[in-house]
Design a protein around this motif. Structure first.
Motif, PDB file in Angstrom:
ATOM      1  N   ARG A  38       7.306  -4.555  29.849  1.00 47.45           N
ATOM      2  CA  ARG A  38       7.540  -3.152  29.486  1.00 47.45           C
ATOM      3  C   ARG A  38       8.820  -2.975  28.649  1.00 47.45           C
ATOM      4  N   PRO A  39       9.940  -3.641  28.967  1.00 48.88           N
ATOM      5  CA  PRO A  39      11.127  -3.475  28.108  1.00 48.88           C
ATOM      6  C   PRO A  39      10.885  -3.919  26.668  1.00 48.88           C
ATOM      7  N   LEU A  40      10.052  -4.956  26.477  1.00 49.69           N
ATOM      8  CA  LEU A  40       9.728  -5.378  25.114  1.00 49.69           C
ATOM      9  C   LEU A  40       8.947  -4.293  24.391  1.00 49.69           C
ATOM     10  N   ALA A  41       7.983  -3.679  25.089  1.00 48.93           N
ATOM     11  CA  ALA A  41       7.233  -2.578  24.478  1.00 48.93           C
ATOM     12  C   ALA A  41       8.165  -1.435  24.100  1.00 48.93           C
ATOM     13  N   GLN A  42       9.136  -1.151  24.953  1.00 47.77           N
ATOM     14  CA  GLN A  42      10.078  -0.080  24.660  1.00 47.77           C
ATOM     15  C   GLN A  42      10.958  -0.432  23.472  1.00 47.77           C
ATOM     16  N   CYS A  43      11.367  -1.698  23.366  1.00 46.81           N
ATOM     17  CA  CYS A  43      12.162  -2.130  22.209  1.00 46.81           C
ATOM     18  C   CYS A  43      11.374  -1.930  20.917  1.00 46.81           C
ATOM     19  N   LEU A  44      10.084  -2.250  20.937  1.00 48.91           N
ATOM     20  CA  LEU A  44       9.259  -2.095  19.745  1.00 48.91           C
ATOM     21  C   LEU A  44       9.086  -0.626  19.387  1.00 48.91           C
ATOM     22  N   ARG A  45       8.885   0.211  20.393  1.00 50.61           N
ATOM     23  CA  ARG A  45       8.732   1.643  20.133  1.00 50.61           C
ATOM     24  C   ARG A  45      10.025   2.225  19.567  1.00 50.61           C
ATOM     25  N   THR A  46      11.155   1.796  20.119  1.00 48.89           N
ATOM     26  CA  THR A  46      12.447   2.284  19.638  1.00 48.89           C
ATOM     27  C   THR A  46      12.712   1.825  18.211  1.00 48.89           C
ATOM     28  N   ALA A  47      12.395   0.546  17.929  1.00 45.77           N
ATOM     29  CA  ALA A  47      12.648   0.007  16.588  1.00 45.77           C
ATOM     30  C   ALA A  47      11.802   0.719  15.543  1.00 45.77           C
ATOM     31  N   ASP A  66       0.848  -1.200   0.000  1.00 45.94           N
ATOM     32  CA  ASP A  66       0.000   0.000   0.000  1.00 45.94           C
ATOM     33  C   ASP A  66       0.880   1.246   0.000  1.00 45.94           C
ATOM     34  N   SER A  67       1.313   1.639   1.175  1.00 49.26           N
ATOM     35  CA  SER A  67       2.163   2.812   1.328  1.00 49.26           C
ATOM     36  C   SER A  67       2.880   2.697   2.657  1.00 49.26           C
ATOM     37  N   ARG A  68       3.836   3.570   2.862  1.00 46.19           N
ATOM     38  CA  ARG A  68       4.563   3.563   4.124  1.00 46.19           C
ATOM     39  C   ARG A  68       3.601   3.920   5.254  1.00 46.19           C
ATOM     40  N   PRO A  69       3.625   3.179   6.371  1.00 46.09           N
ATOM     41  CA  PRO A  69       2.716   3.509   7.469  1.00 46.09           C
ATOM     42  C   PRO A  69       3.010   4.892   8.030  1.00 46.09           C
ATOM     43  N   ASP A  70       1.964   5.552   8.484  1.00 46.45           N
ATOM     44  CA  ASP A  70       2.120   6.828   9.177  1.00 46.45           C
ATOM     45  C   ASP A  70       2.288   6.627  10.675  1.00 46.45           C
ATOM     46  N   ALA A  71       1.870   5.484  11.164  1.00 44.48           N
ATOM     47  CA  ALA A  71       2.018   5.159  12.585  1.00 44.48           C
ATOM     48  C   ALA A  71       1.778   3.668  12.754  1.00 44.48           C
ATOM     49  N   ILE A  72       2.047   3.175  13.944  1.00 42.76           N
ATOM     50  CA  ILE A  72       1.884   1.754  14.262  1.00 42.76           C
ATOM     51  C   ILE A  72       1.251   1.644  15.639  1.00 42.76           C
ATOM     52  N   VAL A  73       0.381   0.659  15.789  1.00 44.46           N
ATOM     53  CA  VAL A  73      -0.181   0.312  17.092  1.00 44.46           C
ATOM     54  C   VAL A  73       0.390  -1.043  17.498  1.00 44.46           C
ATOM     55  N   VAL A  74       0.815  -1.145  18.745  1.00 46.96           N
ATOM     56  CA  VAL A  74       1.435  -2.357  19.264  1.00 46.96           C
ATOM     57  C   VAL A  74       0.557  -2.943  20.360  1.00 46.96           C
ATOM     58  N   PHE A  75       0.401  -4.264  20.340  1.00 51.36           N
ATOM     59  CA  PHE A  75      -0.313  -4.988  21.390  1.00 51.36           C
ATOM     60  C   PHE A  75       0.608  -6.082  21.932  1.00 51.36           C
ATOM     61  N   TRP A 120      -3.601  -2.202  29.686  1.00 51.31           N
ATOM     62  CA  TRP A 120      -2.751  -1.118  30.176  1.00 51.31           C
ATOM     63  C   TRP A 120      -2.152  -0.404  28.965  1.00 51.31           C
ATOM     64  N   SER A 121      -1.928   0.877  29.077  1.00 49.23           N
ATOM     65  CA  SER A 121      -1.242   1.639  28.031  1.00 49.23           C
ATOM     66  C   SER A 121       0.180   1.931  28.475  1.00 49.23           C
ATOM     67  N   TYR A 122       1.140   1.576  27.604  1.00 54.34           N
ATOM     68  CA  TYR A 122       2.539   1.911  27.869  1.00 54.34           C
ATOM     69  C   TYR A 122       2.851   3.348  27.462  1.00 54.34           C
ATOM     70  N   CYS A 123       1.921   3.993  26.771  1.00 52.84           N
ATOM     71  CA  CYS A 123       2.175   5.341  26.260  1.00 52.84           C
ATOM     72  C   CYS A 123       1.532   6.437  27.112  1.00 52.84           C
ATOM     73  N   ASP A 164      11.510   5.932  11.541  1.00 45.97           N
ATOM     74  CA  ASP A 164      10.717   7.163  11.386  1.00 45.97           C
ATOM     75  C   ASP A 164       9.226   6.887  11.275  1.00 45.97           C
ATOM     76  N   VAL A 165       8.775   5.832  11.964  1.00 50.20           N
ATOM     77  CA  VAL A 165       7.342   5.529  12.049  1.00 50.20           C
ATOM     78  C   VAL A 165       7.000   5.461  13.533  1.00 50.20           C
ATOM     79  N   PRO A 166       6.234   6.411  14.061  1.00 45.84           N
ATOM     80  CA  PRO A 166       5.974   6.432  15.500  1.00 45.84           C
ATOM     81  C   PRO A 166       4.977   5.350  15.920  1.00 45.84           C
ATOM     82  N   VAL A 167       5.109   4.899  17.150  1.00 42.42           N
ATOM     83  CA  VAL A 167       4.116   4.017  17.761  1.00 42.42           C
ATOM     84  C   VAL A 167       3.059   4.902  18.412  1.00 42.42           C
ATOM     85  N   LEU A 168       1.867   4.903  17.859  1.00 42.28           N
ATOM     86  CA  LEU A 168       0.810   5.763  18.363  1.00 42.28           C
ATOM     87  C   LEU A 168       0.287   5.276  19.707  1.00 42.28           C
TER      88      LEU A 168
END
Length: 452
Positions: free
Chosen positions: A114-123, A86-95, A143-146, A128-132
């Motif tokens: 929580r460290p795994l969630a942080q690894c995913l957000r960092t990656a 399709d196209s480059r994502p503008d954001a990503i949601v992680v579960f 729970w929300s990590y954000c 240049d695609v933020p985790v929303l």
């Protein structure tokens, strides 16, 4: 609370807007088709309204040292796959979905992950695609990590909505979308037997392997084994097809009773030859697809004991038939188990990548139809050396999908032998020969766009 906006579909269909973590958590099973236990799920968002795009699911790695490299692989795979589809994502949601371990509370599980969630957000940020939003779902709460605001995201979490009470549930019911239970329940119908019958099936595999493996490795005997395997598989499909499915709860048990241990062993070992498996993949449409899926599922359950790695072939075929039939949820489950059994199984890798990218299986169906017509047009049943044009790779690219370190099941110890005594059926020597068949299949040329 982090206000997340997500649209469930493209602009030419009715959309449902999800505005909060609660609504995102409720939507997850409908996005996947099942409740993803013990899983990392990543969903791409596109456009200003956050339309849902590609999604990936992976079992949560048990070792924390694997989290960073796995996160990087997942982020890269989702972004590049979305760009191709399709196209480059503008954001990503992680579960992150995992219930507490024994002796652990849900809040403790959230902190452990929580460290795994942080690894995913960092990656994702590195691309240049933020985790929303990053949510943890555990023990019926989320729970929300954000979100750092304890007023809306308390330490004890928020309860998930009751099943069937939300707007998403109503819309899914209207659209005919069903949640087919948990991932664990779906996997149970594909897992190797752990019953008394498993011992008899293992003996049948040992006995068949002593004869078949050496024949498959022999160029003269390979075609004979392939023809016999396909003929027996067709016979078993006809047998299953003539017995109506008994219903979701008992179909597997009924199908298991229709296959003999020796018959199952012969087809399982025959499918370890790549070209034989590719011929079997042609049973993908209509009545063939229904009976073939039942057969591949039954064979996967019979890959018991040290033969678990052999299940990659029937599981990949089950995934392919499910995907070809429009059951993406079932395809993802079967292909995920195939890669768990053998992470290097290229056929499953490519299918898994294509399914996750939302590609149309008709491309591969058309290719398989063409190969069958070419073979039938020449009046030949040549299995060991087709001269037809090679199909393109399943995923349309040579790039490999996400792969993670997987601890393979330990092999049993070789049987004790006296000097000069031949290996007994089922010994480590026989199983090494079986592995040689799979490795040879990866080296050979010409196939349905895969090499493993």
């Amino acid at each position: 609370m982090n206000k997340s906006h997500g649209s469930t579909g493209p602009s030419d269909v009715q959309e449902i807007t999800l505005r909060s973590p609660a609504e995102l958590a409720d939507a997850l099973p409908y996005l996947m088709g099942f409740h993803p236990n013990d899983s990392v799920v990543m969903v791409a968002l596109h456009g200003g309204r956050g339309r849902f795009g590609g999604r990936l699911r992976l079992g949560i790695p048990q070792e924390p040292e694997e989290w960073a490299p796995v996160a990087a692989q997942l982020a890269r795979s989702l972004v590049t796959g979305s760009e191709k589809r399709d196209s480059r994502p503008d954001a990503i949601v992680v579960f992150l979905c995992q219930d507490p371990a024994e002796g652990e509370t849900a809040p403790q599980a959230v902190e452990r992950l929580r460290p795994l969630a942080q690894c995913l957000r960092t990656a994702c940020g590195a691309l240049d695609v933020p985790v929303l939003e990053a949510l943890c779902i555990s023990d019926g709460r989320y729970w929300s990590y954000c979100c750092p605001d304890g007023r809306c995201c308390p330490a004890e979490g928020n309860p998930l909505a009751l099943p069937g009470t939300t707007v998403m549930a109503a819309a899914a019911a209207y659209a005919g979308i069903q949640v087919r239970g948990s991932l664990r329940e779906l996997e149970a119908g594909l897992m190797p037997w752990r019953t008394v019958a498993a011992a008899e099936q293992e003996r049948a595999l040992d006995s068949a392997g002593a004869d078949m493996v050496s024949r498959i490795l022999d160029p003269d005997g390979r075609g004979e084994v392939a023809a016999a395997t396909l003929a027996l598989a067709r016979e078993l499909m006809d047998r299953l097809g003539s017995t109506p499915a008994a219903g979701p709860g008992s179909t597997d048990d009924r199908d298991d009773g229709l296959l003999g241990p020796d018959e199952a062993a012969a087809v399982i070992l025959g499918l370890q030859d790549r070209e034989t498996r590719d011929r079997a993949a042609e049973w993908m449409e209509g009545a063939d697809a229904v009976s073939a899926l039942r057969l591949w599922r039954a064979l996967a359950r019979r890959c018991v004991g040290p033969y678990v790695e052999h299940s990659a072939a029937p599981l990949a075929l089950a995934g392919w038939v499910s995907w070809s039939s429009g059951d993406e949820a079932g395809a993802r489950v079967a292909l995920g188990l195939a890669l768990r059994a053998d992470p290097d199984y290229t056929f499953a890798q490519l299918l898994h990548q294509a399914c996750n990218q939302g590609l149309d299986p008709e491309t591969l169906r058309r290719c398989l139809r063409g190969e069958r017509q070419l073979r039938d047009g020449h009046g030949a049943e040549d299995v060991s050396g087709r001269s037809g044009e090679r199909c393109p790779p399943v995923a349309g690219t040579g790039q490999r999908p996400v792969r993670v370190p997987v601890q393979r099941q330990a092999r049993r110890k070789a049987a004790e032998r006296r000097p000069g005594e031949a290996p007994r059926p089922g010994s480590s020597a026989g199983r090494h020969r079986a592995r040689d068949v799979r490795r040879r299949g990866r080296r050979d040329t010409g196939s349905t766009g895969s090499s493993g």
